[in-house]
Design an enzyme around this catalytic site. Structure first.
Site, PDB file in Angstrom:
ATOM      1  N   SER A   7       7.094  -3.700 -10.264  1.00 21.20           N
ATOM      2  CA  SER A   7       7.218  -4.031  -8.842  1.00 21.20           C
ATOM      3  C   SER A   7       7.279  -5.544  -8.699  1.00 21.20           C
ATOM      4  O   SER A   7       6.322  -6.240  -9.043  1.00 21.20           O
ATOM      5  CB  SER A   7       6.014  -3.502  -8.068  1.00 21.20           C
ATOM      6  OG  SER A   7       5.941  -4.169  -6.819  1.00 21.20           O
ATOM      7  N   HIS A  32      11.362  -2.086  -9.192  1.00 17.88           N
ATOM      8  CA  HIS A  32      10.813  -1.517  -7.953  1.00 17.88           C
ATOM      9  C   HIS A  32      10.707  -2.627  -6.901  1.00 17.88           C
ATOM     10  O   HIS A  32      10.147  -3.686  -7.160  1.00 17.88           O
ATOM     11  CB  HIS A  32       9.440  -0.919  -8.257  1.00 17.88           C
ATOM     12  CG  HIS A  32       8.800  -0.214  -7.105  1.00 17.88           C
ATOM     13  ND1 HIS A  32       9.107   1.084  -6.750  1.00 17.88           N
ATOM     14  CD2 HIS A  32       7.859  -0.624  -6.212  1.00 17.88           C
ATOM     15  CE1 HIS A  32       8.382   1.447  -5.704  1.00 17.88           C
ATOM     16  NE2 HIS A  32       7.615   0.413  -5.346  1.00 17.88           N
ATOM     17  N   ASP A  34       9.562  -3.595  -3.077  1.00 12.70           N
ATOM     18  CA  ASP A  34       8.712  -3.185  -1.956  1.00 12.70           C
ATOM     19  C   ASP A  34       9.128  -3.898  -0.681  1.00 12.70           C
ATOM     20  O   ASP A  34       8.929  -5.102  -0.534  1.00 12.70           O
ATOM     21  CB  ASP A  34       7.246  -3.504  -2.281  1.00 12.70           C
ATOM     22  CG  ASP A  34       6.684  -2.557  -3.322  1.00 12.70           C
ATOM     23  OD1 ASP A  34       6.794  -1.338  -3.128  1.00 12.70           O
ATOM     24  OD2 ASP A  34       6.154  -3.047  -4.345  1.00 12.70           O
ATOM     25  N   MET A  36       8.584  -4.356   3.261  1.00 16.76           N
ATOM     26  CA  MET A  36       7.566  -4.157   4.312  1.00 16.76           C
ATOM     27  C   MET A  36       7.980  -4.940   5.549  1.00 16.76           C
ATOM     28  O   MET A  36       8.482  -6.062   5.440  1.00 16.76           O
ATOM     29  CB  MET A  36       6.207  -4.658   3.814  1.00 16.76           C
ATOM     30  CG  MET A  36       5.803  -4.093   2.459  1.00 16.76           C
ATOM     31  SD  MET A  36       4.139  -4.587   2.000  1.00 16.76           S
ATOM     32  CE  MET A  36       4.104  -4.074   0.263  1.00 16.76           C
ATOM     33  N   HIS A  65      11.650   0.770  -2.140  1.00 16.13           N
ATOM     34  CA  HIS A  65      10.559   1.493  -1.472  1.00 16.13           C
ATOM     35  C   HIS A  65      10.395   0.906  -0.072  1.00 16.13           C
ATOM     36  O   HIS A  65       9.917  -0.213   0.082  1.00 16.13           O
ATOM     37  CB  HIS A  65       9.292   1.303  -2.330  1.00 16.13           C
ATOM     38  CG  HIS A  65       8.052   1.923  -1.773  1.00 16.13           C
ATOM     39  ND1 HIS A  65       6.805   1.659  -2.305  1.00 16.13           N
ATOM     40  CD2 HIS A  65       7.853   2.784  -0.752  1.00 16.13           C
ATOM     41  CE1 HIS A  65       5.891   2.348  -1.633  1.00 16.13           C
ATOM     42  NE2 HIS A  65       6.497   3.023  -0.671  1.00 16.13           N
ATOM     43  N   MET A  67       8.663   0.524   3.182  1.00 10.94           N
ATOM     44  CA  MET A  67       7.445   0.702   3.983  1.00 10.94           C
ATOM     45  C   MET A  67       7.729   0.065   5.332  1.00 10.94           C
ATOM     46  O   MET A  67       7.219  -1.000   5.665  1.00 10.94           O
ATOM     47  CB  MET A  67       6.263   0.038   3.266  1.00 10.94           C
ATOM     48  CG  MET A  67       5.776   0.844   2.064  1.00 10.94           C
ATOM     49  SD  MET A  67       4.859  -0.139   0.882  1.00 10.94           S
ATOM     50  CE  MET A  67       6.220  -0.850  -0.042  1.00 10.94           C
ATOM     51  N   MET A 136       1.669   7.530  -3.628  1.00 13.59           N
ATOM     52  CA  MET A 136       0.999   6.228  -3.536  1.00 13.59           C
ATOM     53  C   MET A 136      -0.432   6.379  -4.033  1.00 13.59           C
ATOM     54  O   MET A 136      -1.170   7.238  -3.558  1.00 13.59           O
ATOM     55  CB  MET A 136       0.961   5.728  -2.082  1.00 13.59           C
ATOM     56  CG  MET A 136       2.273   5.325  -1.469  1.00 13.59           C
ATOM     57  SD  MET A 136       3.021   3.800  -2.067  1.00 13.59           S
ATOM     58  CE  MET A 136       1.697   2.624  -2.046  1.00 13.59           C
ATOM     59  N   ASP A 174       2.625   4.931  -7.710  1.00  6.68           N
ATOM     60  CA  ASP A 174       2.754   3.528  -7.301  1.00  6.68           C
ATOM     61  C   ASP A 174       1.421   3.000  -6.792  1.00  6.68           C
ATOM     62  O   ASP A 174       0.932   3.444  -5.761  1.00  6.68           O
ATOM     63  CB  ASP A 174       3.825   3.447  -6.195  1.00  6.68           C
ATOM     64  CG  ASP A 174       4.100   2.019  -5.744  1.00  6.68           C
ATOM     65  OD1 ASP A 174       3.589   1.079  -6.380  1.00  6.68           O
ATOM     66  OD2 ASP A 174       4.841   1.863  -4.754  1.00  6.68           O
TER      67      ASP A 174
END
Ligand code: DX5
Ligand code: ZN
Length: 215
Positions: A7, A32, A34, A36, A65, A67, A136, A174
């Site tokens: 990540s 990966h 992330d 957000m 991913h 979020m 998660m 994750d």
């Protein structure tokens, strides 16, 4: 063999391309990413422009991913930026069947994530429509948090759900994955291990990736 997905949340963002190249050379399987938005989770991280920069730095699949509160509106941009898979959260306040169909229509891997506090039953109606289930094992928002108790049991339950339903989705874990709990997570059912701080805070990315893989 288990898939290792570093990540980049824990990478040095000032040298992002170099960091991505370093984990690529160190034997990572996926990157990966992330995303957000400051709403679904408090932090704001990165958007499609940065995904496109990562895309130029590696040939590896980009495991994005999301979020974010409104994935539907952003999906096409992330695919255009080079995502190989898009994972959305079952807790996102959105029309999930339509969203998962939209992800599949773009041709990328469709993933569904659930938070530690969300029961596995919530994803059951969608298992036929996903290529990946992301369990998660920390509360989403930050790297470097401790592995939530009970996540191994949830991985086992996810593997049972896959067996019972005759489906084929990959199971990804994750959060809080370190060299000491990677093998138990894989044994419990995880096909893909995401690891941020374990890799980027280690002095030797290749050695850490090998240790996570258990070889
Ligand atoms: C948390 C993110 C994770 C995080 C994992 O919201 O989804 O991908 O970066 O970081 P570590 O491996 O440090 O727990
Ligand atoms: Zn993540």
């Amino acid at each position: 063999m288990v898939t290792i997905a570093p990540s980049i949340l824990s990478a040095d963002f000032g040298r992002l391309a170099e960091e991505v190249q370093a984990v690529t050379a160190a034997g990572a399987d996926w990157i990966h990413v992330d995303v957000m938005d400051g709403h679904f989770v408090p932090p704001i991280t990165i958007g499609p422009l940065v995904v496109a920069a990562i895309r130029r730095a590696t040939q590896l699949p980009l495991d994005v991913h999301l979020m974010i509160e409104h994935p539907q509106e952003q999906l096409a941009e992330f695919v255009r930026a080079g995502a190989s898979g898009i994972t959305v959260h079952v807790e996102a306040p959105t029309d999930l069947p339509a969203l998962l169909a939209a992800v599949r229509d773009t041709g990328v891997r469709s993933g569904l994530a659930l938070n530690p506090s969300t029961p596995l039953d919530r994803v059951r109606p969608f298992v036929e429509r996903i290529d990946l289930l992301l369990v998660m094992s920390v509360h989403p928002g930050w790297g470097g948090q401790p592995f939530v108790e009970g996540s191994l049991e949830k991985l086992g339950a996810a593997a049972r759900l896959r067996r019972e339903t005759g489906t084929r989705f990959l199971i990804e874990v994750d959060g809080g994955i370190k060299t000491h709990n990677a093998a138990p997570a894989a044994a419990a059912g995880a096909d893909v291990l995401v690891a941020g701080s374990a890799i980027f805070e280690s002095p030797d990315y290749a050695a850490t990736i090998r240790a996570l893989r258990g070889v």
